[in-house]
Design an enzyme around this catalytic site. Structure first.
Site: not given
Length: 648
Positions: A154, A221
């Protein structure tokens, strides 16, 4: 129509992604499939949750279909490293430890996915969990020692120049160097570890991520809202041709099974992720002490045909072919192995209705077999168009077999013949024009003159094998008087005339801009088209009727912060003819360079979409491009306008 499809697919900006270097670690030859804890459990996983969901993959028959990577997302670690600098897990949440978790998953025949971060802390901190920045070599070795098979990496707390904020969508430098370091570290551990790059689409990673990892997130996202499907697909458009064996554009995890979407919405979500060759990562609670997935959602995730499209050996993503913004639907399509084609017709309206696919919009004229996957029907001998019912927010998902390319009409399929008269039916015309080229293939050599009558009312005589005919936009018939039997006819649409933005006058805030490079094919564009400004010119056509326009546009309004709300990665663009009602096109992203660091910031990258417009007259026509309706929830400015090809 073959020319039109080629025109749209081979826009100057859409160069092949395969030209860029690609990692070759032998993994993800087809998109990876599995389960991840984040979408349902957020950053609050624990050992019992991971084990029960992993066991459910096996018990529910998902593992045998390919869902094998099991990843514990954020929330597994602690604030500090061990005295020797090694990462460790939260012993309260994972009392058996991560090596034992890997062993458990491997015993089930599954693969062990771990989660890390290219910043100083993991996403989801606080409570703080240490990240891998400046510890990449050590952490890669640790993951390998634990028996990890994949790493999702990430991008939180990663920008040093701004004191490592949780999220920075405009970092001082590209995320790329941090991912290069971890990619190199993984390559040296002596264990194959699938590398999933998750930096949210910043710096257009499709240009560099395939050289470093097996997948890259194309955007921010997915959120538990239907609008995020449209937003994600708009961002996928300029990414699709970069995908291929070993490297896949990741549209983010699936929300199927989380009680967020209706069943038709889940089918659309799963269908599009599958045919765009996104990794298929289940984000639902399959089984824990309190929750289990519904049978209906499970059946979506287990649909073998859809999984087969995703895992197809050809490894080519579907792409957007055409969009009808006012009518609320669009068409995506791509090739499959075995000379098959997959097509998705998305119904964006929340109402059931019939929708029609014109096969030429996906480069085809005929399909021997059309399998409607969600409708569970099979239709044979599909000529030119296919119509089916579809639920609100649902998708007609088709597998087409035994196809013929657009423009080719074999007599045995399309014609009814009586003596020396053959009438060809279901002749498709994208535009109204007297400049279609008709070529006849006779069953034996012939130089005879034939008489042709079209449903537009035209009668012409053609000497030899080819000549020009007039067709009306939509479905047509052609009757040919002939002596020698006809084997087939080939119809080629007009190439039309291109009108660059430079021949358009502007009003209000709209202005002409010269690009440093790009803005193909003319090197300039019109921008700042507000709802009260426009670009207009006069265009002469040889026939009246409806005309197909291939519009060159630019949009790189990337939704990062706005993705949590109503950001859509789209911009409005309207066109009207002779003061008629405007046709609206909500265009997706076209940018194929960094939105932060490239000279044009992605605003020099042209893409093309087509629309059918009515109200054309023979002679001069007033054509206006603008942003009508742009004040009603769209971006302040329209997409930038490069030029338009009018097929006349």
């Amino acid at each position: 129509m073959e020319f039109i499809v080629s025109l749209l697919l081979l826009s100057p900006a859409l160069v092949a992604g395969s030209l860029h270097s690609r990692i070759d670690n032998g993994l993800a030859r087809t998109p990876q499939m599995g389960w991840n804890s984040y979408n349902y459990y957020s950053c609050s996983p624990n050992e019992a949750i991971i084990r029960s969901n992993a066991k459910a993959l096996v018990d529910l028959g998902l593992a045998e279909l390919g869902y094998r990577y099991v990843t514990t997302d954020c929330g597994w670690s602690v604030a500090d490293r061990l005295p020797n600098g090694t990462l460790t897990w939260n012993e309260t949440l994972f009392p058996s430890g991560f090596p034992a978790m890997g062993e458990y998953l491997h015993e089930l025949g599954l693969l062990f996915g771990v989660y890390g971060d290219s910043g100083t802390k993991l996403c989801g901190s606080p409570p703080d969990q240490v990240g891998s920045l400046y510890h990449e070599e050590q952490d890669a070795k640790t993951f390998a020692e634990w028996g990890a098979d994949s790493l999702k990496y990430d991008n939180c707390y990663s920008d040093a120049a701004t004191n490592y904020p949780n999220v920075n969508y405009e970092p001082s430098t590209s995320p790329r160097p941090r991912y290069e370091i971890m990619s190199s570290a993984l390559a040296r551990v002596g264990r194959p570890i699938l590398f999933q790059i998750c930096e949210w689409g910043i710096d257009f990673p499709a240009l560099w991520a395939p050289a470093l990892g097996n997948s890259w997130r194309i955007g921010n996202d997915i959120i538990p809202a239907w609008r995020s499907i449209f937003r994600t697909l708009n961002q996928a458009v300029p990414n699709t041709d970069f995908a291929g064996p070993g490297q896949w554009a990741d549209l983010d995890m699936l929300y199927v099974g989380n009680g967020v979407f209706s069943l038709p919405e889940e089918q659309t979500h799963f269908s599009l992720w599958a045919i765009l060759k996104s990794p298929l990562t289940i984000g639902a609670a399959l089984k824990d002490d309190d929750t289990s997935i519904s049978q209906a959602s499970l059946e979506v995730l287990k649909q073998k045909d859809v999984i087969g499209f995703n895992q197809d050996a050809l490894g080519v993503s579907a792409s957007l072919k055409r969009r009808w913004s006012d009518e609320g639907y669009e068409v995506w399509s791509g090739p499959l192995s075995g000379n098959r084609t997959v097509v998705a017709v998305i119904n964006w309206r929340n109402e059931s209705r019939d929708l029609t696919l014109d096969l030429p919009d996906v480069g085809l004229q005929y399909a021997q077999v059309a399998r409607n996957i969600w409708g569970k029907t099979v239709v044979r001998d599909v000529r030119t168009s296919y119509t089916a019912g579809v639920a609100g927010h649902g998708t007609i998902l088709l597998e087409l077999q035994g196809t013929l390319p657009s423009g080719l009409y074999p007599a045995k399929i399309f014609a009814k013949s009586t003596g020396q008269r053959s009438t060809f039916e279901s002749i498709y015309a994208a535009t109204t024009s007297a400049n279609y080229e008709l070529a006849i293939t006779f069953s034996r050599p012939s130089t005879e003159t034939v008489t042709i009558t079209t449903s537009s009312g035209q009668t012409v005589s053609i000497s030899g094998k080819s000549g020009r005919i007039a067709l009306t936009a939509g479905s047509n018939t052609i009757t040919i008087q002939h002596k020698t039997p006809i084997e087939s006819i080939q119809i080629t649409p007009p190439t039309g005339t291109y009108y660059a933005n430079t021949v358009f006058n502007v009003t209000g805030s709209a202005k002409h801009t010269t690009c440093g490079s790009g803005c193909s094919p003319v090197g300039s564009k019109i921008g700042y088209l507000s709802p009260t400004s426009n670009a207009y010119t006069s265009i002469s056509t040889t026939t009246a009727g409806s005309k197909y326009l291939a519009i060159d546009y630019i949009n790189n309004e990337v939704a990062f912060s706005s993705s949590w709300g109503w950001g859509s990665n789209s911009r409005n663009l309207t066109v009207s003819v002779n003061d008629g009602a405007p046709v609206r096109l909500e265009v997706p992203l076209s940018g194929r360079h960094s939105e932060l660091y490239s000279p044009g910031k992605g605003w020099w990258d042209t893409a093309t979409l087509g629309v059918l417009t009515s109200g054309w007259k023979k002679g001069e026509n007033k054509v206006v491009f603008g942003n009508e309706g742009g004040e009603d929830g769209f971006q302040t400015y329209a997409a930038d306008f490069v030029g338009v090809r009018v097929l006349d």
